[in-house]
Design an enzyme around this catalytic site. Structure first.
Site, short mmCIF file in Angstrom:
data_model
loop_
_atom_site.label_atom_id
_atom_site.label_comp_id
_atom_site.label_asym_id
_atom_site.label_seq_id
_atom_site.Cartn_x
_atom_site.Cartn_y
_atom_site.Cartn_z
N HIS A 249 0.78 -1.26 0.07
CA HIS A 249 -0.05 0.02 0.01
C HIS A 249 0.85 1.29 0.11
O HIS A 249 1.88 1.30 0.51
CB HIS A 249 -0.57 0.05 1.15
CG HIS A 249 -2.08 -0.93 1.11
ND1 HIS A 249 -2.50 -1.34 2.26
CD2 HIS A 249 -2.61 -1.31 0.15
CE1 HIS A 249 -3.65 -2.26 1.91
NE2 HIS A 249 -3.74 -2.15 0.50
N TYR A 250 0.45 2.21 -0.57
CA TYR A 250 1.02 3.61 -0.53
C TYR A 250 -0.18 4.54 -0.72
O TYR A 250 -0.83 4.66 -1.88
CB TYR A 250 1.82 3.87 -1.57
CG TYR A 250 2.98 4.98 -0.97
CD1 TYR A 250 3.71 4.89 -0.19
CD2 TYR A 250 2.66 6.36 -1.70
CE1 TYR A 250 4.66 6.01 0.20
CE2 TYR A 250 3.43 7.40 -1.32
CZ TYR A 250 4.39 7.32 -0.54
OH TYR A 250 4.95 8.38 0.08
N PRO A 252 0.83 3.31 3.03
CA PRO A 252 0.50 2.52 3.88
C PRO A 252 -0.15 3.07 5.44
O PRO A 252 -0.03 4.25 5.67
CB PRO A 252 1.78 2.03 4.23
CG PRO A 252 2.67 2.98 4.41
CD PRO A 252 2.27 4.05 3.18
N TYR A 254 0.76 2.04 8.37
CA TYR A 254 1.75 2.39 9.36
C TYR A 254 3.13 2.15 8.45
O TYR A 254 3.31 1.49 7.42
CB TYR A 254 1.62 1.36 10.39
CG TYR A 254 1.92 -0.26 9.97
CD1 TYR A 254 2.86 -0.90 9.72
CD2 TYR A 254 0.42 -0.80 9.67
CE1 TYR A 254 2.91 -2.37 9.57
CE2 TYR A 254 0.35 -1.95 9.36
CZ TYR A 254 1.62 -2.68 9.16
OH TYR A 254 1.31 -4.15 8.70
N TYR A 255 4.21 2.82 9.15
CA TYR A 255 5.45 3.29 8.21
C TYR A 255 6.54 2.14 8.73
O TYR A 255 7.48 2.42 9.31
CB TYR A 255 5.87 4.63 8.35
CG TYR A 255 4.97 5.61 7.81
CD1 TYR A 255 4.59 5.44 6.45
CD2 TYR A 255 4.40 6.56 8.47
CE1 TYR A 255 3.97 6.36 5.94
CE2 TYR A 255 2.99 7.22 7.85
CZ TYR A 255 2.85 7.20 6.78
OH TYR A 255 2.14 8.13 6.14
N HIS A 256 6.30 0.96 8.37
CA HIS A 256 7.39 -0.19 8.48
C HIS A 256 6.97 -1.12 7.43
O HIS A 256 5.58 -1.57 7.19
CB HIS A 256 7.10 -0.93 10.08
CG HIS A 256 7.94 -2.05 10.04
ND1 HIS A 256 9.33 -2.18 10.54
CD2 HIS A 256 7.89 -3.45 9.53
CE1 HIS A 256 10.04 -3.14 10.48
NE2 HIS A 256 9.03 -4.12 9.79
N HIS A 258 5.66 -3.84 4.82
CA HIS A 258 4.98 -4.96 4.83
C HIS A 258 4.33 -5.09 3.63
O HIS A 258 4.04 -4.39 2.94
CB HIS A 258 4.00 -4.90 5.95
CG HIS A 258 3.14 -3.75 6.02
ND1 HIS A 258 3.43 -2.44 6.30
CD2 HIS A 258 1.90 -3.68 5.64
CE1 HIS A 258 2.39 -1.59 6.07
NE2 HIS A 258 1.38 -2.36 5.76
N HIS A 260 1.40 -7.50 1.36
CA HIS A 260 0.01 -8.16 1.61
C HIS A 260 0.24 -9.47 0.50
O HIS A 260 0.33 -8.87 -0.55
CB HIS A 260 -1.44 -7.30 1.17
CG HIS A 260 -1.42 -5.98 2.15
ND1 HIS A 260 -2.33 -6.19 3.11
CD2 HIS A 260 -0.79 -5.01 2.15
CE1 HIS A 260 -2.44 -5.15 3.72
NE2 HIS A 260 -1.36 -4.36 3.30
#
Length: 329
Positions: A249-250, A252, A254-256, A258, A260
């Site tokens: 995702h962008y 996302p 949360y900013y770590h 990952h 999907h």
């Protein structure tokens, strides 16, 4: 008309199931073949939208017959639930296990940011130029990380939370940049394989989002793709590699970094839509054809995506840019 309606209503309870033909919309619609009065019949059952009645919706939490928690981490928890009365005799008949008809996510205590995220809002289509990323978005990401917004992610990575939910992981700290773990996305019911949705969370902490990916990361991304697909099909043997798609995702949540992993049969909703999801293969190919040395990367391209008007990125970054006339869109 009334007579025809009454006849149609009387037919449904007489349906005798012979076999299930299909389940789609992530298990929300089921097509069944059977008979009514010894004549062939098709019955398609689909979950209806929730009514808008506050009275009805307000009764749901206290009227659940059974609730089965799937996991909890920090302020987040998710459960499967069954509505209606909890008939003891009916429960005994459930030899195959717990049958649920609701998936429930709870955020408690929630923040104003959560309220904004889940509220109905108008959506904007924005273009994040390299300059906007450098001057506004990257500092915004840093501020969120500094506020401890990733504590729940680190709890998972370091094995302090959701240990029982992790379905695959490399040995913590022993595989360097290749370390990762797999766990179910909180929106998956953990049983409908056609709706499979997993999250791969990497151990390395130097990549916050796809913006940090560079040409030098191509071998790592390709290797991670292979490992993630292998781990998924090993965990779910009935799924084959070409039944999986991987995306990020962008922006996302949360900013770590990952990734999907979803079943190709999972119907694309808002989280897989253009302007939100970017295919991992497409990112890798973009990096391969990108001009420049090994340090050239995704921070040098313009990214276009959607934002809700209640999101902090819109109110704190893009709306002021738009009003000042400096935004590209």
């Amino acid at each position: 008309m009334a007579e025809a309606n009454a006849r149609a209503e009387a037919l449904v309870p007489k349906f005798q199931l012979e076999r299930v033909l299909n389940q789609d919309q992530a298990g929300r619609r089921t097509s069944m073949y059977g008979t009514i009065d010894n004549e062939p019949a098709l019955l398609i059952v689909e979950r209806a939208p929730f009514p808008t009645s506050d009275k009805y919706l307000g009764r749901i939490p206290s009227s659940l017959a059974r609730l089965k928690n799937l996991g909890a981490n920090d302020i987040y928890s998710w459960s499967m639930a069954r509505t209606g009365s909890d008939d003891e005799e009916e429960s005994k008949k459930e030899k195959a296990g717990f049958f649920a008809d609701l998936k429930i996510n709870l955020i408690y205590p929630c923040t104003e940011a959560h309220v904004k995220k889940y509220s109905k809002q108008h959506v904007r289509f924005v273009t994040e130029t390299p300059e906007i990323y450098k001057d506004s978005i990257r500092p915004y990401m840093q501020s969120k990380r500094d506020q401890g917004r990733l504590n729940w992610v680190f709890n998972i990575i370091e094995g302090r939370k959701e240990v029982e939910d992790v379905i695959y992981r490399t040995k913590l700290g022993e595989t360097g940049d290749e370390g990762f773990l797999l766990l179910p996305d909180l929106n998956w019911d953990r049983s409908t394989l056609d709706a499979l949705h997993l999250l791969a969370i990497v151990e390395r902490r130097d990549i916050w989002s796809l913006r940090d990916l560079k040409k030098k990361h191509i071998p790592w991304l390709e290797h991670m793709k292979t490992k993630l697909i292998s781990a998924t099909v090993k965990t779910y043997p009935s799924i084959e590699p070409d039944q999986l798609k991987l995306y990020v995702h962008y922006q996302p949540t949360y900013y770590h970094f990952h990734i999907h992993i979803v079943h190709v049969a999972l119907e694309a909703g808002a989280t897989q839509a253009t302007g939100k999801a970017f295919g991992l293969d497409a990112i890798i190919e973009m990096l391969k054809v990108m001009a420049g040395d090994e340090e050239a990367g995704m921070d040098a391209v313009s990214m276009t995506y959607t934002l809700g008007e209640a999101s902090e990125l819109w109110t704190e970054v893009y709306e002021p840019l738009k009003k000042s006339g400096r935004a590209s869109r």
